[in-house]
Design an enzyme around this catalytic site. Structure first.
Site, mmCIF file in Angstrom:
data_model
loop_
_atom_site.group_PDB
_atom_site.id
_atom_site.type_symbol
_atom_site.label_atom_id
_atom_site.label_comp_id
_atom_site.label_asym_id
_atom_site.label_seq_id
_atom_site.Cartn_x
_atom_site.Cartn_y
_atom_site.Cartn_z
ATOM 1 N N ASN A 39 0.661 -1.265 0.047
ATOM 2 C CA ASN A 39 0.016 -0.051 -0.157
ATOM 3 C C ASN A 39 0.817 1.125 0.011
ATOM 4 O O ASN A 39 0.340 2.306 0.142
ATOM 5 C CB ASN A 39 -1.097 0.229 1.104
ATOM 6 C CG ASN A 39 -0.331 0.151 2.603
ATOM 7 O OD1 ASN A 39 1.067 -0.156 2.808
ATOM 8 N ND2 ASN A 39 -0.987 0.426 3.442
ATOM 9 N N LYS A 41 3.767 4.271 -1.301
ATOM 10 C CA LYS A 41 3.915 4.890 -2.735
ATOM 11 C C LYS A 41 5.449 4.207 -3.128
ATOM 12 O O LYS A 41 6.379 3.994 -2.533
ATOM 13 C CB LYS A 41 4.229 6.103 -2.418
ATOM 14 C CG LYS A 41 4.524 7.221 -3.410
ATOM 15 C CD LYS A 41 4.841 8.703 -2.952
ATOM 16 C CE LYS A 41 5.106 9.680 -4.080
ATOM 17 N NZ LYS A 41 5.543 9.183 -5.366
ATOM 18 N N LYS A 43 5.782 2.053 -6.271
ATOM 19 C CA LYS A 43 5.807 0.770 -7.074
ATOM 20 C C LYS A 43 5.931 1.164 -8.527
ATOM 21 O O LYS A 43 6.723 0.557 -9.445
ATOM 22 C CB LYS A 43 4.246 0.159 -6.876
ATOM 23 C CG LYS A 43 4.099 -0.462 -5.426
ATOM 24 C CD LYS A 43 2.810 -1.104 -5.303
ATOM 25 C CE LYS A 43 1.635 0.048 -5.122
ATOM 26 N NZ LYS A 43 1.751 0.951 -4.210
ATOM 27 N N THR A 44 5.201 2.248 -9.201
ATOM 28 C CA THR A 44 5.252 2.377 -10.518
ATOM 29 C C THR A 44 6.631 3.209 -10.775
ATOM 30 O O THR A 44 7.263 3.002 -11.874
ATOM 31 C CB THR A 44 4.094 3.213 -10.950
ATOM 32 O OG1 THR A 44 2.795 2.500 -10.842
ATOM 33 C CG2 THR A 44 4.181 3.617 -12.405
ATOM 34 N N THR A 45 6.867 4.028 -9.934
ATOM 35 C CA THR A 45 8.205 4.832 -9.911
ATOM 36 C C THR A 45 9.411 3.667 -10.373
ATOM 37 O O THR A 45 10.456 3.784 -10.830
ATOM 38 C CB THR A 45 8.422 5.828 -8.699
ATOM 39 O OG1 THR A 45 7.343 6.655 -8.720
ATOM 40 C CG2 THR A 45 9.735 6.397 -8.857
ATOM 41 N N ARG A 53 16.887 1.869 -16.954
ATOM 42 C CA ARG A 53 17.830 1.222 -16.583
ATOM 43 C C ARG A 53 18.062 0.255 -18.169
ATOM 44 O O ARG A 53 19.087 0.112 -18.759
ATOM 45 C CB ARG A 53 17.861 0.248 -15.360
ATOM 46 C CG ARG A 53 19.122 -0.611 -15.537
ATOM 47 C CD ARG A 53 19.165 -1.517 -14.034
ATOM 48 N NE ARG A 53 19.388 -0.535 -13.046
ATOM 49 C CZ ARG A 53 19.007 -0.841 -11.827
ATOM 50 N NH1 ARG A 53 18.504 -2.019 -11.488
ATOM 51 N NH2 ARG A 53 19.358 -0.062 -10.753
ATOM 52 N N PHE A 94 -8.934 6.212 -14.101
ATOM 53 C CA PHE A 94 -9.312 5.576 -12.918
ATOM 54 C C PHE A 94 -10.472 4.939 -12.940
ATOM 55 O O PHE A 94 -11.599 5.556 -13.165
ATOM 56 C CB PHE A 94 -9.050 6.391 -11.615
ATOM 57 C CG PHE A 94 -7.783 6.760 -11.289
ATOM 58 C CD1 PHE A 94 -6.581 6.026 -10.879
ATOM 59 C CD2 PHE A 94 -7.229 8.216 -11.584
ATOM 60 C CE1 PHE A 94 -5.425 6.452 -10.659
ATOM 61 C CE2 PHE A 94 -5.979 8.607 -11.236
ATOM 62 C CZ PHE A 94 -4.985 7.631 -10.851
ATOM 63 N N TRP A 96 -12.481 4.285 -10.395
ATOM 64 C CA TRP A 96 -13.383 5.195 -9.606
ATOM 65 C C TRP A 96 -13.965 6.179 -10.035
ATOM 66 O O TRP A 96 -14.937 6.719 -9.681
ATOM 67 C CB TRP A 96 -12.815 5.134 -8.416
ATOM 68 C CG TRP A 96 -11.734 6.000 -8.271
ATOM 69 C CD1 TRP A 96 -11.204 7.246 -8.373
ATOM 70 C CD2 TRP A 96 -10.191 5.421 -8.184
ATOM 71 N NE1 TRP A 96 -9.977 7.791 -8.429
ATOM 72 C CE2 TRP A 96 -9.436 6.409 -8.340
ATOM 73 C CE3 TRP A 96 -9.699 4.052 -8.224
ATOM 74 C CZ2 TRP A 96 -7.843 6.084 -8.224
ATOM 75 C CZ3 TRP A 96 -8.458 3.713 -8.136
ATOM 76 C CH2 TRP A 96 -7.479 4.903 -8.015
ATOM 77 N N GLU A 131 -0.007 -1.703 -12.634
ATOM 78 C CA GLU A 131 -1.583 -1.629 -11.907
ATOM 79 C C GLU A 131 -2.215 -2.776 -12.597
ATOM 80 O O GLU A 131 -3.515 -2.860 -12.350
ATOM 81 C CB GLU A 131 -2.067 -0.272 -12.131
ATOM 82 C CG GLU A 131 -1.341 0.792 -11.798
ATOM 83 C CD GLU A 131 -1.056 1.271 -10.321
ATOM 84 O OE1 GLU A 131 -1.565 0.349 -9.445
ATOM 85 O OE2 GLU A 131 -0.489 2.304 -10.147
#
Length: 199
Positions: A39, A41, A43-45, A53, A94, A96, A131
């Site tokens: 949960n 911040k 993951k995508t970064t 790389r 999104f 939602w 995601e």
């Protein structure tokens, strides 16, 4: 040499010995399955860092963005001109916001077709399924279909999966699982996402 320096040197010698042993034991060469979940911040970064790389070495990379595709993305903007990068976006934003399960499922299936093509291409060194965990959670994709595509991908291809609540079967088949843990998040204190930092 002081006692502290001697103890430090001995500790580093032991550490080096353990690391050298692990390096000697690592004899297999193949693509990996990496899962960045949790949960927190980043993951995508982290995935985009690995994309950078791989591109830096001249490898072909495919990125499929299942949720954040309509958002600005600094990494994507910076790397978009690299001829070795292909990005496919689920252009609904999104879930939602859309609140339309049928339309979201169609959009997911369309971009999943791009993902399957990338996963089947031995020339693509790295594939990021950004995601995708939400697509499985909401039932837009079937876990067995995703697993089959992952299992049948070229042996040298690495795949990164990002998103919260990664499916237990993906975690079980992954080579590396990193869980980002939220300790504190600025958004929860009323701070807006910041361009160039958060996206």
């Amino acid at each position: 040499m002081s006692d502290r320096d001697t103890r430090h040197q001995q500790a580093m010698q032991k550490l080096k010995s353990r690391v050298d042993e692990k390096i000697t034991q690592a004899t297999e060469q193949r693509g990996l399955l990496l899962v960045f979940t949790g949960n927190g911040k980043g993951k995508t970064t982290a995935a985009w860092g690995t994309v950078t790389r791989a591109l830096g070495y001249g490898y072909r990379v495919g990125v499929v963005q299942f949720i954040k595709g309509l958002w600005e993305c600094g990494e994507r903007e910076r790397l978009a001109k690299d001829s070795n990068l292909e990005v496919a976006i689920m252009a609904t934003g999104f879930t939602w916001d859309t609140q339309d399960r049928e339309a979201d499922t169609r959009a997911c299936q369309a971009v999943w077709a791009d993902a399957q093509r990338m996963l089947g291409d031995p020339g693509v060194y790295l594939v990021v399924l950004d995601e995708i965990t939400y697509m499985l959670k909401f039932g837009y994709l079937n876990i067995q279909v995703v697993k089959k595509a992952l299992e049948e991908r070229p042996a040298e291809q690495t795949v990164i999966i990002t998103g919260r609540n990664a499916h237990r079967e993906l975690i079980a088949m992954a080579d590396t699982v990193t869980e980002m843990q939220e300790v504190r998040h600025a958004f929860n204190s009323g701070l807006q996402a910041r361009r160039g930092i958060d996206f």
